[in-house]
Motif scaffolding. Structure first.
Motif, PDB file in Angstrom:
ATOM      1  N   GLU A  16       0.864  -0.889   0.115  1.00 13.32           N
ATOM      2  CA  GLU A  16       0.024   0.229  -0.128  1.00 13.32           C
ATOM      3  C   GLU A  16       0.540   1.493  -0.043  1.00 13.32           C
ATOM      4  O   GLU A  16       0.455   1.594  -0.870  1.00 13.32           O
ATOM      5  N   GLY A  17       2.224   0.655   0.848  1.00 15.77           N
ATOM      6  CA  GLY A  17       2.654   2.140   0.648  1.00 15.77           C
ATOM      7  C   GLY A  17       3.567   2.574  -0.804  1.00 15.77           C
ATOM      8  O   GLY A  17       3.343   3.865  -0.469  1.00 15.77           O
TER       9      GLY A  17
ATOM     10  N   LEU B 165       1.175   4.401  -2.761  1.00 16.47           N
ATOM     11  CA  LEU B 165       0.709   5.792  -2.436  1.00 16.47           C
ATOM     12  C   LEU B 165       1.912   7.097  -3.007  1.00 16.47           C
ATOM     13  O   LEU B 165       1.823   7.899  -2.920  1.00 16.47           O
TER      14      LEU B 165
ATOM     15  N   ILE C  76      -4.231   8.682  -6.957  1.00 19.49           N
ATOM     16  CA  ILE C  76      -4.347   7.603  -5.865  1.00 19.49           C
ATOM     17  C   ILE C  76      -5.746   6.912  -6.719  1.00 19.49           C
ATOM     18  O   ILE C  76      -5.333   5.328  -6.871  1.00 19.49           O
TER      19      ILE C  76
ATOM     20  N   SER D 247      -9.446   1.196   3.807  1.00 23.92           N
ATOM     21  CA  SER D 247      -8.716   2.043   3.293  1.00 23.92           C
ATOM     22  C   SER D 247      -7.340   2.081   4.144  1.00 23.92           C
ATOM     23  O   SER D 247      -6.593   2.695   4.835  1.00 23.92           O
TER      24      SER D 247
ATOM     25  N   ARG E  82      -5.295  -0.113   5.433  1.00 20.74           N
ATOM     26  CA  ARG E  82      -3.723  -0.134   6.042  1.00 20.74           C
ATOM     27  C   ARG E  82      -3.175   1.093   5.953  1.00 20.74           C
ATOM     28  O   ARG E  82      -2.192   1.568   6.111  1.00 20.74           O
ATOM     29  N   LYS E  83      -3.378   1.531   4.703  1.00 19.21           N
ATOM     30  CA  LYS E  83      -2.768   3.036   4.322  1.00 19.21           C
ATOM     31  C   LYS E  83      -2.721   4.175   5.169  1.00 19.21           C
ATOM     32  O   LYS E  83      -2.030   4.772   4.839  1.00 19.21           O
TER      33      LYS E  83
ATOM     34  N   ILE F 258      -6.945   8.696  -0.383  1.00 18.38           N
ATOM     35  CA  ILE F 258      -7.194   7.641   0.100  1.00 18.38           C
ATOM     36  C   ILE F 258      -8.878   7.409  -0.242  1.00 18.38           C
ATOM     37  O   ILE F 258      -9.340   6.564  -0.512  1.00 18.38           O
TER      38      ILE F 258
ATOM     39  N   GLU G 147     -11.933   4.824  -2.384  1.00 16.88           N
ATOM     40  CA  GLU G 147     -12.202   3.297  -2.070  1.00 16.88           C
ATOM     41  C   GLU G 147     -13.322   3.852  -1.891  1.00 16.88           C
ATOM     42  O   GLU G 147     -13.961   2.796  -2.514  1.00 16.88           O
TER      43      GLU G 147
END
Lengths: 284, 284, 284, 284
Positions: free
Chosen positions: A140-141, A144, A238, C151, C153-154, C233, C237
């Motif tokens: 996920e990083g 971003l 994103i 989202s 984890r982000k 993010i 989503e």
């Protein structure tokens, strides 16, 4: 200086698996213990700056810091010992971070000056950057990061435009309010403008004249509106990155794309999908 | 007054390439040096307003300012000399900016009044707008600009609605809190409402009564929510603009659209794609 | 302890329909009355903390609180009586909440200490969590929840990165400003950094040195920019979740998806669509 | 009371075209003049609350207000005269607004009390709502409104959840900080929590204890994150609404949708598109 790869003993290999690896149980435990040590040692440095705590528990904290220093020293030496190319590790980002995080304690022994000690204590904070290592394993990083890299030029243009707006507004406020109302110089007025345009609003410097308050209100509304711009840029990026990630999974039968991350069958023709790990590796 | 294009000497053409051009090495170096000069001269004006610095280094700064003035004067004269249509350049936006940025120093020689000098020093700041020229070469800026132009009517309606909300809330707060709590007039109450609704929150004027605090809390929640509106508008527009940019690249074989900016082959049939530059020029 | 399901009298069944059910008229009225009681009783606890009101109406409030306590006690006992598995209800989240919200009043009778009474009064506030039950019936809440879970984890990576930035900036500000300007320890400097980076900006601690103000300005701009990240993010989503919800309605004739929630006919071939309720149940 | 439609003279029809219509030149001029009068009269009321201005120009302002009152009275009577159904107009939202905006001046003649006069002056502010009429003619406003209506349930759930978070945090802060640090009651603590969670941050009440500051920092981070939720909701809705608007224009030849607002030919088969006005009218 770097050790050649041929004298690679089984001990070295095993240590490497534990210290550098992340997919073995021992490696995961090592990472966990190390992370706890890092957080505890940083926490100690933080609370040691609170004067009453420093006076009451200063001795205990110093002992604990030495224990952590010894742990991190051993870790650094083992990392150096078991890495395939020692010089390569020592010069790498994390190699430097590892060294910088143990050096200050030893330097404090040699140069015992009080002010210097503070600088050394601060250097020890560099150890926290080790935690950044963990970011590597989180996909996920990457999304971003990629979204930010893709939008960096747009963000740069945005900040460039904001700087110009800040400069012009600061000059106007400096002329209107002047030193008698706290706007003692243009750089000070720029500080006020940034405080206002980012909607922080400390209130340590506030406009006193009616005209100044009107321009301040305009500044706030500008700041309030332009906040939408970086958000819009990043959101669009994103969204695109997330769409791209979904597109990675292509059905081998019908070519249909856009499957969910955890889907096992093609949602168009029902063919079993290849696992995501495979697909991503193929891409790289 | 304008010079006819027929007496266009090779020297003029070469100078024009350096000063106005951006795709030659010399032109790029010229732009870079000019930008450094602009930033340094603006920086000087800024720090000169800090009283201690003005008293200590006032003389040095004045000399440096004269050097920059002479550099910018030479630049202006050369631009005027080598432009195809002098009168057209002199009347253009950047022609006026160029003139305005050198005039103040000369005016300060003629009218040596202290207060007047400040006004002149501020005029010099207009030179910063030259940097705007660089924005032209950044296609990303165009996307942001187009997104803003497209959403301008929606943003206008948004600000119009916010103004009405601010007006109504200000009147209510003026009636509830009154002059004894700092809400000395409706315009002052409007200043407070904008400070609150944009979530700046200086704290120079704060509600003292319970009812006032309740309405202040409602104002904050309103401001917090409506912030979502311009962000939503701009994000939707930027997403659309980015999609449109992707759609510019159409495969000449199968007509498939939506290729990445740096893609070389159609992701549908594999035909080589025309370069992006060509496509964009065709569009214009 | 738990009552077996075989002695399930019609009275129990009817009570269960009223108290636990939400699709009968009686059940809905019961929910409505209960919610009003909860909000009123919480409101009483809130205003009772205002000293002048406590002194003037303390007696009336105490009586009203006892009435609510008795109502909630009866409700708890009836719930316990008519639930199929009493022990299961008593141990459930809402069972515990129901008990915790009536206990404090009785405990206050047994332990009449003043400070203890406050703790008890606060415990009563847990009753508000009952209102959460209503969230269950709102499908929109599910979208938000799913978007947040997807989202998470982000968002976690985001907060982790923000913590590191906060830590580094705090150490820098602690070194630059020092205890004489209010940055008395690194934790205090972290408090200031969070106040600044989230654009709250109380102004209780503000930088006094020029360098400190420059770094503060940078902190604000960082905070202003990274605000875009969680928004981006979540927006991406939520967009995806909303698209997924639309995709739930598939035409049985042509397979076309993406119909509006309240559409009755396929917008591609005109076939009547199955009702949404059916489709969603099928999915679960 | 309502006038029947049969005695509809040409004069009435012409007046109606000017006063209620917006697509004739006379109607547009009338709207423009009226808007200027509204803004000027509101502006007068605003600046009249500034004490020095009231003392210096109070007489002039009173005369100007009477002139505006007479203009608006004539306008109201003409509107009443020429409307097809007088009673319907008088009871309509804008009919009531029109009456309310002229009544206060006349009431001030009858009841000349000073405090009462203020209330009356404020009532006059209702006239500003007339400007809302103009919103009707802006289709962009409809998109925003529809997006807000569509997302209203999600926004309501959001505010409901925020209220619960605010309540819980307020109780915690009230217990930790207590009356000695400005958190004199739970409602006051709620005021502080809203000031903090919306990132307004007045700084009139700030946590003094270390634990309080830690919870305050957590509150700020919560506020900073949840701001993303309404933005995400609205952005997703606005994107969808904008997509829907584009879909309104369908090619009559090939059925292709998604043309730009100002496109004249189908971007798929080249057939001339029907004008947007026609399409939208067809939809209604």
């Amino acid at each position: 200086m770097g050790a050649p790869a041929d004298n690679d003993t089984p001990l070295k290999q095993q240590l490497r698996g534990i210290i550098f690896g992340t997919n073995t149980t021992a490696g995961r435990y090592f990472d966990l213990i190390l992370m706890v040590c890092i957080i505890l040692s940083v926490g100690l440095i933080l609370i040691d700056t609170i004067e009453p705590i420093h006076q009451a528990y200063g001795g205990v904290i110093r002992v604990a810091e030495w224990i952590f220093t010894i742990i991190f020293t051993i870790e650094y030496l083992v990392r150096l010992y078991c890495s395939i190319n020692r010089w390569h590790y020592a010069r790498s980002f994390f190699g430097v971070v590892d060294l910088v995080s143990i050096l200050p304690s030893y330097l404090a022994l040699i140069f015992p000056g009080a002010n210097f000690a503070l600088a050394i204590r601060i250097l020890r904070l560099f150890r926290i950057f080790r935690v950044l290592k963990l970011l590597r394993y989180l996909s996920e990083g990457n999304i971003l990061l990629r979204a930010m890299v893709h939008s960096s030029r747009k963000i740069f243009i945005f900040f460039f435009s904001v700087s110009l707006i800040v400069l012009v507004l600061s000059v106007i406020m400096y002329v209107i309010e002047g030193p008698q109302n706290g706007f003692s110089s243009i750089p000070k007025a720029m500080y006020w403008t940034i405080v206002t345009i980012t909607t922080v609003g400390y209130g340590d410097i506030t406009p006193q004249t009616s005209l100044g308050q009107a321009i301040a209100a305009a500044t706030m509304l500008i700041g309030y509106s332009i906040l939408a711009i970086p958000t819009g840029i990043l959101t669009a990026e994103i969204s695109q990155e997330m769409g791209r990630e979904r597109d990675l999974r292509k059905c081998s039968n019908c070519g249909h794309k856009g499957h969910d991350k955890n889907a096992s069958y093609c949602n168009h023709c029902g063919t079993e999908l290849e696992s995501l790990e495979l697909e991503i590796e193929q891409k790289d």
